[in-house]
Design an enzyme around this catalytic site. Structure first.
Site, mmCIF file in Angstrom:
data_model
loop_
_atom_site.group_PDB
_atom_site.id
_atom_site.type_symbol
_atom_site.label_atom_id
_atom_site.label_comp_id
_atom_site.label_asym_id
_atom_site.label_seq_id
_atom_site.Cartn_x
_atom_site.Cartn_y
_atom_site.Cartn_z
ATOM 1 N N ASP A 48 -11.271 3.051 4.060
ATOM 2 C CA ASP A 48 -11.657 1.642 3.899
ATOM 3 C C ASP A 48 -13.168 1.506 3.727
ATOM 4 O OD1 ASP A 48 -9.634 -0.225 3.772
ATOM 5 O OD2 ASP A 48 -9.307 -0.250 5.948
ATOM 6 N N GLN B 298 -4.533 -1.547 9.452
ATOM 7 C CA GLN B 298 -4.445 -2.879 8.839
ATOM 8 C C GLN B 298 -5.068 -3.930 9.770
ATOM 9 O OE1 GLN B 298 -3.252 -3.614 5.664
ATOM 10 N NE2 GLN B 298 -4.117 -5.629 6.104
ATOM 11 N N LYS C 69 0.842 -1.203 0.000
ATOM 12 C CA LYS C 69 0.000 0.000 0.000
ATOM 13 C C LYS C 69 0.873 1.247 0.000
ATOM 14 C CE LYS C 69 -3.824 -2.457 2.110
ATOM 15 N NZ LYS C 69 -4.512 -2.878 3.328
#
Ligand code: NDP
Length: 285
Positions: free
Chosen positions: A120, A97, A53
């Site tokens: 997200d 994460q 990422k």
């Protein structure tokens, strides 16, 4: 002739678009989008996802702020970091994460992220917006699936879409996104009787189950579009989807492979969501 839906190529297209938008935006506003990436613990898979990422951020011109915390980080410490990132004007997106170590409450952390920085798309507020059909960051994996369908000119409106899986991160938002685009949607799960028969009704079949090669030819209507969200690691260390690709390919009109299908799109849509969050923040400043 079955179309193989190329997620690697489409993800590259999306990153190219984001890079262009970021460059223009930064030139006009002198603001660079920023993504804070929070990683707790030593899980090797999580470390590798986070590194990828951060590489994506470099490629598209997004600044990444790296926060790697020890396995023993407490809930209070993580909450304090989220509060700090929520208040930081240079941070437009926050990615924590998952999975977090067991002693940490993931739902509490998701809900603590400011909704406008929740790139997200997991925050209850943003999921509520999706339910209501209002703009908000959309969950990256199902959002990536929608982009794949668009990229390949696959009509959604008026089709019957069947989604196998009802998780908050894939199945439910996927079903709502397909509904938003005027599909008639059926959601299946582990208690659905005669799953193959329900799936055979699908014009668009999305598998988000987590069971290697569960979806065989008996689940697929001739000519259906088959989207495989599953990522399952075999004992030999290879990745397989939820769809038995070899068995299904000939029946489908279009199908995503694993790897190289939905997977790369998730990361690309994270870049897109971060740029959008930044542009929205500037617009409303
Ligand atoms: P979850 O385990 O949270 O959800 C799985 C869903 O599948 C549940 O709703 C479950 O039903 C249903 N299910 C399980 N077994 C069956 C069965 N035998 N028949 C019908 N339905 C069943 O998984 P996720 O949604 O998080 O992930 C699904 C898959 O997608 C995984 O392989 C994951 O690795 C992958 N994934 C891929 C991503 C990507 O970037 N491509 C991102 C996120 C996930 P019930 O609710 O009744 O238990």
């Amino acid at each position: 002739m079955t179309t193989i839906i190329d997620g690697t190529k489409t993800a590259q297209t999306v990153r190219g678009e984001v890079a262009k938008a970021v460059a223009q935006f930064t030139q006009e506003t002198s603001v660079r989008p920023g993504l804070a990436v929070v990683l707790v613990g030593e899980d090797p898979a999580s470390h590798s996802y986070v590194s990828m990422k951060e590489r994506d951020c470099d490629e598209v011109g997004i600044v990444s702020f790296d926060h790697r915390l020890s396995e023993t980080t407490t809930q209070d410490e993580l909450n304090a970091l989220i509060d700090m990132l929520n208040a930081d004007d240079k941070v437009h997106g926050i990615l924590v994460q998952m999975p977090l170590p067991n002693h940490l409450d993931e739902e509490q952390i998701i809900a603590r992220i400011a909704p406008e920085k929740d790139v997200d798309g997991f925050h209850p507020y943003n999921m509520g917006c999706l339910l209501r059909g209002e703009p908000a960051p959309r969950a990256c994996t199902p959002w990536g699936v929608m982009r794949l369908l668009d990229e390949y000119d696959i009509e959604v409106a008026g089709t019957h879409a069947v989604v196998i899986g009802r998780s908050n991160i894939v199945g439910k938002p996927q079903a709502l996104m397909l509904l938003e685009r005027n599909a008639t949607v059926t959601i299946c799960h582990s208690r659905t009787p005669d799953l193959p028969a329900v799936c055979r009704e699908a014009d668009i079949l999305v598998a988000a189950v987590g069971r290697p090669a569960m979806v065989d030819a008996s689940y697929v209507k001739e000519g259906a579009v088959v989207i495989d969200v599953g990522i399952n690691r075999t004992e030999a260390g290879t990745l397989v989807g939820d769809v038995d690709f070899a068995a299904v390919e000939a029946r489908a009109s279009a199908i995503t492979p694993v790897p190289g299908g939905v997977g790369p799109m998730t990361r690309a849509m994270l870049m897109s969501n971060t740029y959008e969050a930044c542009a929205t923040a500037q617009g409303s400043a």
